[in-house]
Design a protein around this motif. Structure first.
Motif, PDB file in Angstrom:
ATOM      1  N   LEU A 352       0.851  -1.184   0.000  1.00  0.00           N
ATOM      2  CA  LEU A 352       0.000   0.000   0.000  1.00  0.00           C
ATOM      3  C   LEU A 352       0.892   1.242   0.000  1.00  0.00           C
ATOM      4  O   LEU A 352       1.617   1.497   0.964  1.00  0.00           O
ATOM      5  N   LEU A 353       0.845   2.005  -1.089  1.00  0.00           N
ATOM      6  CA  LEU A 353       1.750   3.142  -1.249  1.00  0.00           C
ATOM      7  C   LEU A 353       1.215   4.422  -0.641  1.00  0.00           C
ATOM      8  O   LEU A 353       1.974   5.255  -0.154  1.00  0.00           O
ATOM      9  N   ASN A 354      -0.117   4.605  -0.687  1.00  0.00           N
ATOM     10  CA  ASN A 354      -0.696   5.807  -0.101  1.00  0.00           C
ATOM     11  C   ASN A 354      -2.208   5.648   0.007  1.00  0.00           C
ATOM     12  O   ASN A 354      -2.796   4.745  -0.602  1.00  0.00           O
ATOM     13  N   VAL A 355      -2.828   6.540   0.784  1.00  0.00           N
ATOM     14  CA  VAL A 355      -4.276   6.545   0.994  1.00  0.00           C
ATOM     15  C   VAL A 355      -4.752   7.992   1.000  1.00  0.00           C
ATOM     16  O   VAL A 355      -4.085   8.874   1.552  1.00  0.00           O
ATOM     17  N   TYR A 356      -5.896   8.222   0.381  1.00  0.00           N
ATOM     18  CA  TYR A 356      -6.527   9.537   0.452  1.00  0.00           C
ATOM     19  C   TYR A 356      -7.978   9.373   0.885  1.00  0.00           C
ATOM     20  O   TYR A 356      -8.759   8.702   0.215  1.00  0.00           O
ATOM     21  N   SER A 357      -8.327   9.969   2.013  1.00  0.00           N
ATOM     22  CA  SER A 357      -9.729  10.006   2.444  1.00  0.00           C
ATOM     23  C   SER A 357     -10.400  11.153   1.700  1.00  0.00           C
ATOM     24  O   SER A 357     -10.221  12.326   2.052  1.00  0.00           O
ATOM     25  N   HIS A 358     -11.161  10.794   0.705  1.00  0.00           N
ATOM     26  CA  HIS A 358     -11.605  11.756  -0.303  1.00  0.00           C
ATOM     27  C   HIS A 358     -12.547  12.821   0.248  1.00  0.00           C
ATOM     28  O   HIS A 358     -13.397  12.561   1.102  1.00  0.00           O
ATOM     29  N   SER A 359     -12.392  14.019  -0.299  1.00  0.00           N
ATOM     30  CA  SER A 359     -13.185  15.169   0.121  1.00  0.00           C
ATOM     31  C   SER A 359     -14.681  14.928  -0.022  1.00  0.00           C
ATOM     32  O   SER A 359     -15.473  15.350   0.819  1.00  0.00           O
ATOM     33  N   SER A 360     -15.094  14.231  -1.076  1.00  0.00           N
ATOM     34  CA  SER A 360     -16.529  14.027  -1.313  1.00  0.00           C
ATOM     35  C   SER A 360     -17.186  13.172  -0.236  1.00  0.00           C
ATOM     36  O   SER A 360     -18.398  13.205  -0.074  1.00  0.00           O
ATOM     37  N   GLY A 361     -16.392  12.424   0.508  1.00  0.00           N
ATOM     38  CA  GLY A 361     -16.918  11.632   1.613  1.00  0.00           C
ATOM     39  C   GLY A 361     -16.722  12.287   2.957  1.00  0.00           C
ATOM     40  O   GLY A 361     -16.894  11.634   3.996  1.00  0.00           O
ATOM     41  N   GLY A 362     -16.357  13.550   2.958  1.00  0.00           N
ATOM     42  CA  GLY A 362     -16.176  14.263   4.215  1.00  0.00           C
ATOM     43  C   GLY A 362     -15.018  13.751   5.045  1.00  0.00           C
ATOM     44  O   GLY A 362     -14.925  14.020   6.239  1.00  0.00           O
ATOM     45  N   GLY A 363     -14.111  12.993   4.417  1.00  0.00           N
ATOM     46  CA  GLY A 363     -12.993  12.424   5.153  1.00  0.00           C
ATOM     47  C   GLY A 363     -13.326  11.121   5.842  1.00  0.00           C
ATOM     48  O   GLY A 363     -12.453  10.484   6.434  1.00  0.00           O
ATOM     49  N   LYS A 364     -14.588  10.682   5.744  1.00  0.00           N
ATOM     50  CA  LYS A 364     -15.030   9.478   6.448  1.00  0.00           C
ATOM     51  C   LYS A 364     -15.578   8.390   5.523  1.00  0.00           C
ATOM     52  O   LYS A 364     -15.344   7.205   5.755  1.00  0.00           O
ATOM     53  N   TYR A 365     -16.316   8.747   4.499  1.00  0.00           N
ATOM     54  CA  TYR A 365     -17.086   7.767   3.744  1.00  0.00           C
ATOM     55  C   TYR A 365     -16.313   7.101   2.603  1.00  0.00           C
ATOM     56  O   TYR A 365     -16.657   6.003   2.181  1.00  0.00           O
ATOM     57  N   MET A 366     -15.298   7.767   2.058  1.00  0.00           N
ATOM     58  CA  MET A 366     -14.614   7.230   0.884  1.00  0.00           C
ATOM     59  C   MET A 366     -13.101   7.328   1.037  1.00  0.00           C
ATOM     60  O   MET A 366     -12.577   8.350   1.478  1.00  0.00           O
ATOM     61  N   ALA A 367     -12.407   6.242   0.663  1.00  0.00           N
ATOM     62  CA  ALA A 367     -10.945   6.242   0.661  1.00  0.00           C
ATOM     63  C   ALA A 367     -10.441   5.712  -0.671  1.00  0.00           C
ATOM     64  O   ALA A 367     -10.993   4.748  -1.215  1.00  0.00           O
ATOM     65  N   VAL A 368      -9.408   6.348  -1.202  1.00  0.00           N
ATOM     66  CA  VAL A 368      -8.735   5.885  -2.407  1.00  0.00           C
ATOM     67  C   VAL A 368      -7.419   5.255  -1.974  1.00  0.00           C
ATOM     68  O   VAL A 368      -6.596   5.915  -1.327  1.00  0.00           O
ATOM     69  N   LEU A 369      -7.220   3.979  -2.300  1.00  0.00           N
ATOM     70  CA  LEU A 369      -6.017   3.249  -1.911  1.00  0.00           C
ATOM     71  C   LEU A 369      -5.127   3.034  -3.130  1.00  0.00           C
ATOM     72  O   LEU A 369      -5.573   2.475  -4.139  1.00  0.00           O
ATOM     73  N   GLN A 370      -3.895   3.500  -3.042  1.00  0.00           N
ATOM     74  CA  GLN A 370      -2.903   3.312  -4.109  1.00  0.00           C
ATOM     75  C   GLN A 370      -2.092   2.051  -3.778  1.00  0.00           C
ATOM     76  O   GLN A 370      -1.345   2.017  -2.799  1.00  0.00           O
ATOM     77  N   PHE A 371      -2.261   1.026  -4.616  1.00  0.00           N
ATOM     78  CA  PHE A 371      -1.723  -0.305  -4.311  1.00  0.00           C
ATOM     79  C   PHE A 371      -0.786  -0.762  -5.426  1.00  0.00           C
ATOM     80  O   PHE A 371      -1.091  -0.601  -6.611  1.00  0.00           O
ATOM     81  N   LYS A 372       0.344  -1.353  -5.036  1.00  0.00           N
ATOM     82  CA  LYS A 372       1.316  -1.826  -6.027  1.00  0.00           C
ATOM     83  C   LYS A 372       1.368  -3.351  -6.039  1.00  0.00           C
ATOM     84  O   LYS A 372       1.617  -3.983  -5.012  1.00  0.00           O
ATOM     85  N   LYS A 373       1.129  -3.920  -7.227  1.00  0.00           N
ATOM     86  CA  LYS A 373       1.280  -5.361  -7.426  1.00  0.00           C
ATOM     87  C   LYS A 373       2.652  -5.615  -8.042  1.00  0.00           C
ATOM     88  O   LYS A 373       2.916  -5.182  -9.161  1.00  0.00           O
ATOM     89  N   SER A 374       3.509  -6.323  -7.327  1.00  0.00           N
ATOM     90  CA  SER A 374       4.881  -6.553  -7.782  1.00  0.00           C
ATOM     91  C   SER A 374       5.127  -7.961  -8.293  1.00  0.00           C
ATOM     92  O   SER A 374       6.149  -8.221  -8.918  1.00  0.00           O
ATOM     93  N   GLN A 375       4.196  -8.863  -8.033  1.00  0.00           N
ATOM     94  CA  GLN A 375       4.366 -10.260  -8.436  1.00  0.00           C
ATOM     95  C   GLN A 375       2.992 -10.893  -8.620  1.00  0.00           C
ATOM     96  O   GLN A 375       1.990 -10.353  -8.133  1.00  0.00           O
ATOM     97  N   PRO A 376       2.909 -12.021  -9.326  1.00  0.00           N
ATOM     98  CA  PRO A 376       1.600 -12.635  -9.591  1.00  0.00           C
ATOM     99  C   PRO A 376       0.778 -12.904  -8.336  1.00  0.00           C
ATOM    100  O   PRO A 376      -0.454 -12.744  -8.350  1.00  0.00           O
ATOM    101  N   SER A 377       1.434 -13.263  -7.244  1.00  0.00           N
ATOM    102  CA  SER A 377       0.684 -13.583  -6.021  1.00  0.00           C
ATOM    103  C   SER A 377       0.095 -12.353  -5.337  1.00  0.00           C
ATOM    104  O   SER A 377      -0.667 -12.469  -4.372  1.00  0.00           O
ATOM    105  N   ASP A 378       0.424 -11.163  -5.844  1.00  0.00           N
ATOM    106  CA  ASP A 378      -0.181  -9.947  -5.296  1.00  0.00           C
ATOM    107  C   ASP A 378      -1.594  -9.732  -5.831  1.00  0.00           C
ATOM    108  O   ASP A 378      -2.347  -8.924  -5.282  1.00  0.00           O
TER     109      ASP A 378
END
Length: 495
Positions: A352-378
């Protein structure tokens, strides 16, 4: 980042004065009844506030009608860039800063009263003419509000059995000359446990409300379980951020402490068995604007704080916010980001590279997760990360998963991933019937007959990541790497 040290609200303001575009002041007379929020909506509220609005500077009102000598600041935390500036880190690294602070807490200390700037001026409730509505310039956000609200009060109380203390932010409505109603989100705050213990014993619960403090305290106060379980004093997170303990002082009329350099402190007791209707003075049926962008319903029965005293600094500054503004997004969202980062990192380090609790959810309802897959098992682990995010923050409703080449803080980039890396029938995961947050008006049987109780929701994962075996087919167009500062220095000189 600036080396200027922030230790309270005033030093934060002084820092912002040195940065163009981060603070404005006005001497124009302003009515605290609906006008302050009415003005700031256009200046810099952002968040889920009704459009038109924007992200803009914090604003100080120097001439508040009916409150000579007092000022009001709004929007201090209503910009992620500004929060980063005041906490000494880049805006996209705020979640990481708080995650580190949670794991390296510095407990608060108590200082003598002669060092407590919050007690420079003292008003006792038994004095003639005492009236909190005249002493504290608390704004009314809209013309429909139940009354003037303290929206940025750091409520500090202690467990009557164990003595452990905690700080949280609550909805506080001024009801009379010496009474304040206090709203508790069911099961979500440590102070709920303290109040219930005291009430079951038939005893009042001493409580202090510190207003106008170091922004690090305001952000830290918004952490919730399981990241900060019962017994964890969030003031220790603020201490870790500043690498210096938060200073407290003993209150004058109750057996509790308050933040020593606050602009205002209200001392009082939560009275057992006493309840008031939140809109008893207006009968509007409305409370105040809440973070989802709607005005909350007035609660028919709320606990009452009986005020014993008000202390403040000379020429105090009341800090306030608009409920649906970007200020709430940052206060609630950045601790949420830290909580998700912590839980996912423990389960699957480095993905997990980063997370943003999105403004449209007031900081509570929505999160955007930036995820890196480095190998097939990811493959598939990105969805496990989303499930962990729901566990880290129970009030989260929607998670959007994106790859490492998508900026989670750029909504256009996230929507691009939704449009080019997502198929609704295979990349949408529904988790129905899960408790979420009671202020979401869609979480009700009137909206969806399958919902069993108000506050239950269908949590949803939107997987906008490319399948690992297809990553080569989804490479973004690559441009030549050029230093743009040589060609447009006026745009990039501060980057």
């Amino acid at each position: 980042m600036s080396e200027q040290k922030i230790k309270d609200l005033r030093s934060a303001i002084e820092l912002l004065k040195t940065v163009p575009g981060q603070l404005i002041e006005t001497n124009e007379p302003v009515d605290p009844h609906a006008e302050i929020s009415g003005v700031y909506r256009h200046v810099g509220a952002g968040g889920t506030v009704m459009r038109p609005t924007q992200t803009g500077p914090a604003m100080v009102f120097n001439n508040v009608k009916g409150h000579e000598g007092a000022r009001v600041i709004i929007g201090l935390l209503a910009s992620r860039k500004r929060v980063g500036l005041m906490l000494g880190t880049k805006p996209e690294r705020l979640g990481f800063l708080l995650n580190d602070a949670v794991q390296n807490p510095i407990q608060p200390i108590t200082v003598s009263k002669d060092k407590a700037k919050c007690q420079e001026v003292v008003h006792y409730a038994d004095e003639p003419g005492f009236d909190i509505r005249k002493l504290v310039p608390a704004p009314t956000n809209t013309e429909e509000d139940a009354g003037p609200y303290i929206t940025m009060g750091m409520c500090y109380a202690s467990d009557p059995e164990t003595g452990i203390s905690d700080v949280t932010i609550h909805r506080l409505c001024l009801q009379s000359k010496d009474e304040i109603s206090m709203y508790f989100v069911p099961g979500a705050r440590h102070l709920t446990v303290f109040r219930e213990k005291a009430e079951n014993a038939g005893k009042p619960l001493p409580i202090s409300i510190s207003i106008g403090v170091d922004p690090a305290i305001e952000i830290a106060a918004c952490f919730e379980p399981p990241t900060t379980p019962l017994g964890f004093n969030e003031l220790s997170i603020a201490g870790a951020i500043r690498k210096e303990a938060v200073e407290l002082v003993q209150c004058l009329t109750i057996n509790e402490k308050a933040i020593a350099n606050a602009e205002y402190v209200i001392e009082g007791e939560l009275i057992p068995g006493v309840r008031v209707r939140e809109d008893q003075n207006t009968n509007t049926g409305k409370a105040m604007p809440e973070f989802p962008g709607y005005t909350g319903r007035a609660n028919p029965e709320l606990p009452v704080i009986k005020v014993k005293a008000i202390t403040h600094r000379v020429n105090p500054i009341l800090q306030t916010c608009i409920g649906p503004s970007e200020e709430h997004v940052n206060m609630a969202g950045i601790p949420t980001e830290a909580s998700i980062l912590q839980m996912v990192e423990k389960a699957m380090p480095g993905r997990l590279l980063n997370v943003y609790s999105h403004s449209s959810g007031g900081g509570k309802y929505m999160a955007v997760l930036q995820f890196k897959k480095s190998q097939p098992s990811d493959e598939g682990r990105q969805r496990q990360a989303a499930l962990l995010a729901f566990s880290a923050f129970s009030e989260l409703k929607h998670v959007i998963l994106v790859d490492e080449d998508v900026d989670p803080f750029d909504s256009n980039d996230v929507m691009w991933a939704l449009n080019t890396r997502y198929q609704g029938d295979i990349d949408t995961i529904f988790i129905p019937g899960v408790r979420c947050h009671p202020l979401d008006p869609s979480q009700d049987a009137d909206f969806n007959p399958l919902i069993r109780d108000h506050g239950i929701s269908c949590k949803t994962i939107f997987d906008c990541t490319v399948p690992y075996n297809l990553k080569d087919r989804f490479k973004r167009t690559k441009f030549k790497d050029i230093d743009p500062g040589k060609f447009a220095p006026e745009l990039f000189e501060n980057q």
